[in-house]
Design a protein around this motif. Structure first.
Motif, PDB file in Angstrom:
ATOM      1  N   VAL A  56       0.863  -1.184   0.000  1.00 56.80           N
ATOM      2  CA  VAL A  56       0.000   0.000   0.000  1.00 56.80           C
ATOM      3  C   VAL A  56       0.899   1.233   0.000  1.00 56.80           C
ATOM      4  O   VAL A  56       1.887   1.297   0.724  1.00 56.80           O
ATOM      5  CB  VAL A  56      -0.902   0.021   1.258  1.00 56.80           C
ATOM      6  N   PHE A  57       0.553   2.222  -0.817  1.00 57.22           N
ATOM      7  CA  PHE A  57       1.317   3.455  -0.882  1.00 57.22           C
ATOM      8  C   PHE A  57       0.498   4.574  -0.251  1.00 57.22           C
ATOM      9  O   PHE A  57      -0.613   4.865  -0.694  1.00 57.22           O
ATOM     10  CB  PHE A  57       1.656   3.806  -2.337  1.00 57.22           C
ATOM     11  N   LEU A  58       1.051   5.195   0.789  1.00 59.15           N
ATOM     12  CA  LEU A  58       0.394   6.298   1.469  1.00 59.15           C
ATOM     13  C   LEU A  58       0.990   7.614   0.989  1.00 59.15           C
ATOM     14  O   LEU A  58       2.186   7.706   0.729  1.00 59.15           O
ATOM     15  CB  LEU A  58       0.562   6.174   2.984  1.00 59.15           C
ATOM     16  N   CYS A  59       0.155   8.628   0.881  1.00 59.50           N
ATOM     17  CA  CYS A  59       0.588   9.945   0.395  1.00 59.50           C
ATOM     18  C   CYS A  59       1.565  10.572   1.379  1.00 59.50           C
ATOM     19  O   CYS A  59       1.297  10.656   2.571  1.00 59.50           O
ATOM     20  CB  CYS A  59      -0.618  10.853   0.202  1.00 59.50           C
ATOM     21  N   ALA A  60       2.701  11.035   0.854  1.00 60.27           N
ATOM     22  CA  ALA A  60       3.672  11.766   1.667  1.00 60.27           C
ATOM     23  C   ALA A  60       3.870  13.183   1.152  1.00 60.27           C
ATOM     24  O   ALA A  60       4.454  14.009   1.838  1.00 60.27           O
ATOM     25  CB  ALA A  60       5.004  11.028   1.670  1.00 60.27           C
ATOM     26  N   CYS A  61       3.369  13.481  -0.044  1.00 58.62           N
ATOM     27  CA  CYS A  61       3.572  14.818  -0.618  1.00 58.62           C
ATOM     28  C   CYS A  61       2.479  15.784  -0.205  1.00 58.62           C
ATOM     29  O   CYS A  61       2.653  16.990  -0.286  1.00 58.62           O
ATOM     30  CB  CYS A  61       3.648  14.749  -2.142  1.00 58.62           C
ATOM     31  N   GLY A  62       1.327  15.276   0.228  1.00 66.29           N
ATOM     32  CA  GLY A  62       0.228  16.126   0.648  1.00 66.29           C
ATOM     33  C   GLY A  62      -0.705  16.543  -0.470  1.00 66.29           C
ATOM     34  O   GLY A  62      -1.658  17.266  -0.238  1.00 66.29           O
ATOM     35  N   LEU A  63      -0.464  16.093  -1.688  1.00 67.51           N
ATOM     36  CA  LEU A  63      -1.258  16.543  -2.829  1.00 67.51           C
ATOM     37  C   LEU A  63      -2.318  15.548  -3.285  1.00 67.51           C
ATOM     38  O   LEU A  63      -3.157  15.884  -4.104  1.00 67.51           O
ATOM     39  CB  LEU A  63      -0.334  16.866  -4.013  1.00 67.51           C
ATOM     40  N   SER A  64      -2.294  14.341  -2.774  1.00 63.76           N
ATOM     41  CA  SER A  64      -3.226  13.311  -3.224  1.00 63.76           C
ATOM     42  C   SER A  64      -4.676  13.698  -2.964  1.00 63.76           C
ATOM     43  O   SER A  64      -5.013  14.245  -1.913  1.00 63.76           O
ATOM     44  CB  SER A  64      -2.943  11.987  -2.512  1.00 63.76           C
ATOM     45  N   ASN A  98      -6.833  11.353  -2.902  1.00 62.07           N
ATOM     46  CA  ASN A  98      -7.331  10.079  -2.407  1.00 62.07           C
ATOM     47  C   ASN A  98      -6.650   9.719  -1.077  1.00 62.07           C
ATOM     48  O   ASN A  98      -6.300   8.585  -0.846  1.00 62.07           O
ATOM     49  CB  ASN A  98      -7.070   8.997  -3.461  1.00 62.07           C
ATOM     50  N   LYS A  99      -6.402  10.738  -0.239  1.00 62.36           N
ATOM     51  CA  LYS A  99      -5.708  10.492   1.026  1.00 62.36           C
ATOM     52  C   LYS A  99      -6.470   9.489   1.870  1.00 62.36           C
ATOM     53  O   LYS A  99      -7.685   9.500   1.846  1.00 62.36           O
ATOM     54  CB  LYS A  99      -5.562  11.804   1.799  1.00 62.36           C
ATOM     55  N   PRO A 100      -5.782   8.672   2.584  1.00 61.94           N
ATOM     56  CA  PRO A 100      -4.350   8.683   2.833  1.00 61.94           C
ATOM     57  C   PRO A 100      -3.537   7.988   1.752  1.00 61.94           C
ATOM     58  O   PRO A 100      -2.325   7.904   1.840  1.00 61.94           O
ATOM     59  CB  PRO A 100      -4.222   7.948   4.159  1.00 61.94           C
ATOM     60  N   PHE A 101      -4.196   7.507   0.715  1.00 61.87           N
ATOM     61  CA  PHE A 101      -3.498   6.751  -0.321  1.00 61.87           C
ATOM     62  C   PHE A 101      -2.879   7.666  -1.369  1.00 61.87           C
ATOM     63  O   PHE A 101      -3.403   8.739  -1.666  1.00 61.87           O
ATOM     64  CB  PHE A 101      -4.454   5.768  -1.011  1.00 61.87           C
ATOM     65  N   CYS A 102      -1.791   7.215  -1.932  1.00 58.10           N
ATOM     66  CA  CYS A 102      -1.127   7.933  -3.013  1.00 58.10           C
ATOM     67  C   CYS A 102      -1.944   7.770  -4.291  1.00 58.10           C
ATOM     68  O   CYS A 102      -2.425   6.683  -4.602  1.00 58.10           O
ATOM     69  CB  CYS A 102       0.270   7.349  -3.218  1.00 58.10           C
ATOM     70  N   ASP A 103      -2.117   8.872  -5.037  1.00 59.17           N
ATOM     71  CA  ASP A 103      -2.805   8.788  -6.328  1.00 59.17           C
ATOM     72  C   ASP A 103      -1.895   9.227  -7.478  1.00 59.17           C
ATOM     73  O   ASP A 103      -2.350   9.441  -8.585  1.00 59.17           O
ATOM     74  CB  ASP A 103      -4.092   9.621  -6.314  1.00 59.17           C
ATOM     75  N   GLY A 104      -0.606   9.359  -7.201  1.00 56.92           N
ATOM     76  CA  GLY A 104       0.354   9.748  -8.236  1.00 56.92           C
ATOM     77  C   GLY A 104       0.555  11.247  -8.358  1.00 56.92           C
ATOM     78  O   GLY A 104       1.333  11.702  -9.191  1.00 56.92           O
ATOM     79  N   SER A 105      -0.113  12.035  -7.531  1.00 52.72           N
ATOM     80  CA  SER A 105       0.011  13.494  -7.608  1.00 52.72           C
ATOM     81  C   SER A 105       1.431  13.980  -7.367  1.00 52.72           C
ATOM     82  O   SER A 105       1.807  15.064  -7.819  1.00 52.72           O
ATOM     83  CB  SER A 105      -0.919  14.161  -6.586  1.00 52.72           C
ATOM     84  N   HIS A 106       2.235  13.194  -6.662  1.00 51.05           N
ATOM     85  CA  HIS A 106       3.611  13.591  -6.373  1.00 51.05           C
ATOM     86  C   HIS A 106       4.443  13.783  -7.641  1.00 51.05           C
ATOM     87  O   HIS A 106       5.467  14.460  -7.617  1.00 51.05           O
ATOM     88  CB  HIS A 106       4.292  12.559  -5.468  1.00 51.05           C
ATOM     89  N   LYS A 107       3.989  13.227  -8.744  1.00 48.48           N
ATOM     90  CA  LYS A 107       4.728  13.387 -10.003  1.00 48.48           C
ATOM     91  C   LYS A 107       4.833  14.851 -10.396  1.00 48.48           C
ATOM     92  O   LYS A 107       5.784  15.250 -11.063  1.00 48.48           O
ATOM     93  CB  LYS A 107       4.068  12.580 -11.111  1.00 48.48           C
TER      94      LYS A 107
END
Length: 71
Positions: free
Chosen positions: A25-33, A35-44
């Protein structure tokens, strides 16, 4: 790099066992997702951020903030 992200939630996210149906499972660390708490690729969108710079994100726009030295 750092970024300012507006968060509208004032309580923690809860992950339940049945919500996690994968081995990884990938959790958002950039704060931009969105779909928090999950990563949605916004960090790109942050790949071009400079080290030691501060950014403000508003929608799809990123703005580098100049920080005045206190010395």
């Amino acid at each position: 790099m750092a970024r300012l992200v507006r968060h509208d939630r004032n309580e923690p996210y809860s992950l339940k066992k049945d919500e996690i149906d994968r081995d990884r499972v990938f959790l958002c660390a950039c704060g931009l997702s969105q779909n928090k708490p999950f990563c949605d690729g916004s960090h790109k969108r942050t790949r071009d951020e400079e080290q030691d710079a501060l950014y403000i994100y508003s929608g799809e726009q990123a703005e580098r903030v100049r920080i005045r030295s206190m010395y």
